[in-house]
Design a protein around this motif. Sequence first.
Motif, PDB file in Angstrom:
ATOM      1  N   SER A 243       0.796  -1.220   0.000  1.00 17.29           N
ATOM      2  CA  SER A 243       0.000   0.000   0.000  1.00 17.29           C
ATOM      3  C   SER A 243       0.833   1.277   0.000  1.00 17.29           C
ATOM      4  O   SER A 243       0.383   2.303  -0.498  1.00 17.29           O
ATOM      5  CB  SER A 243      -0.963   0.008   1.186  1.00 17.29           C
ATOM      6  OG  SER A 243      -0.232  -0.004   2.399  1.00 17.29           O
TER       7      SER A 243
ATOM      8  N   LYS B 238      -0.500   2.606  -6.006  1.00 21.57           N
ATOM      9  CA  LYS B 238      -1.671   3.470  -5.998  1.00 21.57           C
ATOM     10  C   LYS B 238      -2.925   2.665  -6.312  1.00 21.57           C
ATOM     11  O   LYS B 238      -3.953   2.802  -5.649  1.00 21.57           O
ATOM     12  CB  LYS B 238      -1.480   4.582  -7.030  1.00 21.57           C
ATOM     13  CG  LYS B 238      -2.626   5.545  -7.126  1.00 21.57           C
ATOM     14  CD  LYS B 238      -2.401   6.765  -8.010  1.00 21.57           C
ATOM     15  CE  LYS B 238      -1.487   6.553  -9.154  1.00 21.57           C
ATOM     16  NZ  LYS B 238      -1.363   7.690 -10.057  1.00 21.57           N
ATOM     17  N   LYS B 239      -2.842   1.810  -7.332  1.00 22.83           N
ATOM     18  CA  LYS B 239      -3.952   0.919  -7.687  1.00 22.83           C
ATOM     19  C   LYS B 239      -3.406  -0.263  -8.464  1.00 22.83           C
ATOM     20  O   LYS B 239      -2.242  -0.274  -8.857  1.00 22.83           O
ATOM     21  CB  LYS B 239      -5.040   1.654  -8.468  1.00 22.83           C
ATOM     22  CG  LYS B 239      -4.685   2.008  -9.893  1.00 22.83           C
ATOM     23  CD  LYS B 239      -5.872   2.625 -10.612  1.00 22.83           C
ATOM     24  CE  LYS B 239      -5.552   2.785 -12.088  1.00 22.83           C
ATOM     25  NZ  LYS B 239      -6.707   3.179 -12.865  1.00 22.83           N
ATOM     26  N   TYR B 240      -4.260  -1.248  -8.659  1.00 23.08           N
ATOM     27  CA  TYR B 240      -3.865  -2.453  -9.376  1.00 23.08           C
ATOM     28  C   TYR B 240      -5.042  -2.961 -10.197  1.00 23.08           C
ATOM     29  O   TYR B 240      -6.198  -2.614  -9.935  1.00 23.08           O
ATOM     30  CB  TYR B 240      -3.397  -3.545  -8.405  1.00 23.08           C
ATOM     31  CG  TYR B 240      -4.537  -4.230  -7.688  1.00 23.08           C
ATOM     32  CD1 TYR B 240      -5.063  -5.422  -8.172  1.00 23.08           C
ATOM     33  CD2 TYR B 240      -5.115  -3.673  -6.560  1.00 23.08           C
ATOM     34  CE1 TYR B 240      -6.129  -6.039  -7.548  1.00 23.08           C
ATOM     35  CE2 TYR B 240      -6.174  -4.284  -5.924  1.00 23.08           C
ATOM     36  CZ  TYR B 240      -6.677  -5.461  -6.416  1.00 23.08           C
ATOM     37  OH  TYR B 240      -7.741  -6.065  -5.797  1.00 23.08           O
ATOM     38  N   GLU B 241      -4.732  -3.791 -11.181  1.00 28.10           N
ATOM     39  CA  GLU B 241      -5.733  -4.505 -11.969  1.00 28.10           C
ATOM     40  C   GLU B 241      -5.268  -5.950 -12.064  1.00 28.10           C
ATOM     41  O   GLU B 241      -4.122  -6.201 -12.420  1.00 28.10           O
ATOM     42  CB  GLU B 241      -5.861  -3.917 -13.380  1.00 28.10           C
ATOM     43  CG  GLU B 241      -6.354  -2.500 -13.430  1.00 28.10           C
ATOM     44  CD  GLU B 241      -6.274  -1.893 -14.822  1.00 28.10           C
ATOM     45  OE1 GLU B 241      -5.969  -2.629 -15.793  1.00 28.10           O
ATOM     46  OE2 GLU B 241      -6.491  -0.683 -14.939  1.00 28.10           O
TER      47      GLU B 241
END
Length: 160
Positions: free
Chosen positions: A50, A54-57
């Motif tokens: 974390s 920032k983000k994931y897919e």
Amino acid sequence: MKKFTLRLKLPVFLAFSVFLCAFASFDSIDEYVNYLQKSFTDHYDVNQESDQIKKYELNVTNNGFCRYKRYFNNGKIEYFAFKLAKFKDIDYIGSTLSGKLYLHTKSDDVIVQTYNDKSGDVDSMGTCVAIPVKNIEAEDLNQIREAFVKLTASGQVIKP
């Protein structure tokens, strides 16, 4: 009389066979893909990264690919993808609370790409994808492996 009995037995046997097939369970490719997608969504551990991510897919597609993309806070993007037909096995390192799930392929079949990296963009090949997971039991790992094996063995996942 024997011909009459034989002619009667044949349709009865066929009807009985059709009746039994109606209750048979045929697992579809979509069921395995949906199961894998749900498992990865439920067990993904964003807390392990974390402070960096920032983000994931994370997607398993019904046209035969597993894709994992991470967006870092500094703008860097890492992308991993492999064809499900190239899946070999899984390994898990960690406890039931948290760990890393390694998806191995038969050879250098994992596409690894980085974008917006300070040292430059990189395109290479790898042999595994490491996914941080949490709250996962041995039974869950066995079911994930079984779903991958069934998708690989079906041969249908390679068709778009």
